[in-house]
Design a protein around this motif. Structure first.
Motif: not given
Length: 236
Positions: A21-23, A34-38, A198-199, A204-205
């Motif tokens: 969930s993100l706006a 975020g890192p690769n594959g996130s 940040f994924l 979503l961290r």
């Protein structure tokens, strides 16, 4: 504003996004990190309509994305590795885009800023990576979109062109547009971003203002703050 509400996406048995969930707010620049594959690429594909969520909703200004994809006319996108028609000249690429959007207002500022008219008759297939990136970025801004999605937009650009692009991105923020930038060059994101998403492992961290992230991680800059999130530790 772009809103993701509890979005989930899997490819086979691999869960790529898990209840995100993100706006993405107008008049603000959000850094997607975020890192690769996130799950960053998948999130972008969902916004662009290149993939469909398994669950959850995506909304533009509070309305669910329409099935026919008409909302995409309000989005400008520059991919990390632009795949442009190699047999067309630079001028023909922009002529084709205008033909696809007859009557649409056009912003040619980046054509001049990047010197693309000097390459107007050059076949795209003969351009260097940096010049292709200039074409892709100019395409993203061409129709004054309400939403800009930029994936590694400075890749291959020289310092002058990179500076021009950043100026255009800042101008888009001032104009009240919604901007999402994905990049591994955190120093550049630090210059531009108002917010950070940040994924990690599809979750979503963190989502919020850059200042809030720096406070949470006890850091003064974006790069060590993101590193702290990756480690799951606070930095003194």
């Amino acid at each position: 504003m772009i809103t993701l509400d509890g979005v989930r996406k899997a490819y086979g048995k691999r869960q790529v996004l898990e209840g995100v969930s993100l706006a993405l707010q107008p008049g603000r620049i959000t850094a997607l990190v975020g890192p690769n594959g996130s799950g960053k690429t998948t999130l972008i594909k969902l916004i662009l309509g290149l993939a469909r969520p398994d669950a959850g909703r995506l909304l533009l200004d509070g309305r669910a994305f329409d099935a026919d994809g008409a909302y995409r006319a309000r989005i400008g996108y520059a991919p990390q590795s632009p795949r442009l028609p190699e047999h067309l000249t630079v001028g023909e690429v922009f002529a084709m885009l205008r033909a696809l959007r007859p009557g649409a207002e056009v912003d040619e500022g980046m054509l001049d800023a990047f010197g693309l008219r000097n390459e107007w008759d050059t076949a795209v297939g003969t351009l260097s990576g940096g010049w292709r990136q200039k074409v892709a970025n100019a395409c993203a801004f061409l129709f004054r979109p309400d939403v800009l999605i930029l994936d590694e937009p400075t890749a291959g650009l020289d310092p002058v062109a990179s500076g021009m692009l950043k100026a255009e991105i800042r101008a888009a923020r001032v104009a009240g547009r919604t901007v999402l930038i994905s990049s591994h060059i955190l120093v550049e994101l630090e210059e531009l971003a108002d917010d950070v998403a940040f994924l990690s492992d599809g979750h979503l961290r963190f989502a919020g203002p850059v200042d809030a992230l720096l406070k949470e991680t006890g850091t003064r800059r974006l790069e060590p703050a993101v590193a702290a999130l990756l480690r799951g530790l606070k930095v003194v």
